[in-house]
Design a protein around this motif. Structure first.
Motif, short mmCIF file in Angstrom:
data_model
loop_
_atom_site.label_atom_id
_atom_site.label_comp_id
_atom_site.label_asym_id
_atom_site.label_seq_id
_atom_site.Cartn_x
_atom_site.Cartn_y
_atom_site.Cartn_z
N GLU A 24 24.66 -18.73 -29.55
CA GLU A 24 26.00 -19.29 -29.43
C GLU A 24 26.88 -18.83 -30.59
O GLU A 24 28.06 -18.50 -30.39
N GLU A 25 26.34 -18.83 -31.81
CA GLU A 25 27.11 -18.37 -32.97
C GLU A 25 27.45 -16.89 -32.84
O GLU A 25 28.58 -16.48 -33.14
N ALA A 26 26.50 -16.09 -32.37
CA ALA A 26 26.74 -14.66 -32.18
C ALA A 26 27.82 -14.43 -31.14
O ALA A 26 28.68 -13.56 -31.30
N GLN A 27 27.81 -15.24 -30.09
CA GLN A 27 28.82 -15.12 -29.03
C GLN A 27 30.20 -15.50 -29.57
O GLN A 27 31.19 -14.83 -29.25
N ARG A 28 30.26 -16.55 -30.39
CA ARG A 28 31.54 -16.96 -30.98
C ARG A 28 32.09 -15.87 -31.90
O ARG A 28 33.29 -15.57 -31.89
N LEU A 29 31.21 -15.26 -32.69
CA LEU A 29 31.62 -14.19 -33.59
C LEU A 29 32.14 -12.99 -32.79
O LEU A 29 33.18 -12.42 -33.11
N GLU A 30 31.42 -12.62 -31.74
CA GLU A 30 31.83 -11.50 -30.89
C GLU A 30 33.17 -11.78 -30.24
O GLU A 30 34.04 -10.90 -30.16
N LYS A 31 33.38 -13.01 -29.76
CA LYS A 31 34.64 -13.39 -29.12
C LYS A 31 35.80 -13.27 -30.11
O LYS A 31 36.86 -12.74 -29.76
N CYS A 32 35.60 -13.74 -31.32
CA CYS A 32 36.64 -13.63 -32.35
C CYS A 32 36.95 -12.17 -32.65
O CYS A 32 38.11 -11.79 -32.78
N ALA A 33 35.91 -11.35 -32.76
CA ALA A 33 36.11 -9.93 -33.05
C ALA A 33 36.90 -9.24 -31.95
O ALA A 33 37.80 -8.44 -32.22
N SER A 39 36.21 -5.60 -36.36
CA SER A 39 34.75 -5.62 -36.42
C SER A 39 34.26 -7.01 -36.78
O SER A 39 35.03 -7.85 -37.29
N LYS A 40 33.00 -7.26 -36.56
CA LYS A 40 32.42 -8.55 -36.94
C LYS A 40 32.50 -8.74 -38.44
O LYS A 40 32.74 -9.85 -38.92
N THR A 41 32.34 -7.66 -39.20
CA THR A 41 32.46 -7.72 -40.66
C THR A 41 33.85 -8.17 -41.05
O THR A 41 34.01 -9.02 -41.94
N GLU A 42 34.87 -7.62 -40.40
CA GLU A 42 36.25 -8.00 -40.71
C GLU A 42 36.51 -9.47 -40.38
O GLU A 42 37.21 -10.17 -41.13
N VAL A 43 35.93 -9.95 -39.30
CA VAL A 43 36.07 -11.36 -38.92
C VAL A 43 35.45 -12.25 -39.99
O VAL A 43 36.05 -13.24 -40.43
N ILE A 44 34.26 -11.91 -40.42
CA ILE A 44 33.57 -12.69 -41.45
C ILE A 44 34.36 -12.67 -42.75
O ILE A 44 34.55 -13.72 -43.40
N ASN A 45 34.85 -11.49 -43.16
CA ASN A 45 35.63 -11.39 -44.39
C ASN A 45 36.89 -12.24 -44.31
O ASN A 45 37.27 -12.90 -45.29
N GLU A 46 37.54 -12.24 -43.16
CA GLU A 46 38.75 -13.06 -42.99
C GLU A 46 38.40 -14.55 -43.09
O GLU A 46 39.15 -15.33 -43.68
N GLY A 47 37.27 -14.94 -42.52
CA GLY A 47 36.83 -16.33 -42.62
C GLY A 47 36.56 -16.75 -44.05
O GLY A 47 36.91 -17.85 -44.47
N VAL A 48 35.97 -15.86 -44.83
CA VAL A 48 35.70 -16.15 -46.24
C VAL A 48 37.02 -16.33 -46.99
O VAL A 48 37.16 -17.25 -47.80
N LYS A 49 37.99 -15.47 -46.71
CA LYS A 49 39.30 -15.60 -47.37
C LYS A 49 39.95 -16.95 -47.03
O LYS A 49 40.53 -17.60 -47.91
#
Length: 57
Positions: A24-33, A39-49
């Motif tokens: 489910e978490e992987a699907q949410r990350l993919e949907k956001c990307a 990229s998934k990396t960019e999504v994660i970096n944006e979340g950290v910011k």
């Protein structure tokens, strides 16, 4: 041929991070990307910011 490929950068990314996600978490990350067209990396970096800003308040 040179072993180095790609464009040179001033912001070298040398750190690696491996995480485990539920399906489910992987699907949410993919949907956001996909929605961000990033990229998934960019999504994660944006979340950290965003979290950094929230924690500074």
């Amino acid at each position: 041929m040179s072993p180095r490929t790609g464009r040179p950068t001033q912001n070298k990314k040398t750190e690696r991070l491996e995480i485990r996600l539920t399906p489910e978490e992987a699907q949410r990350l993919e949907k956001c990307a996909q929605k961000m067209q990033a990229s998934k990396t960019e999504v994660i970096n944006e979340g950290v910011k965003l979290l950094e800003k929230k924690l500074e308040q």
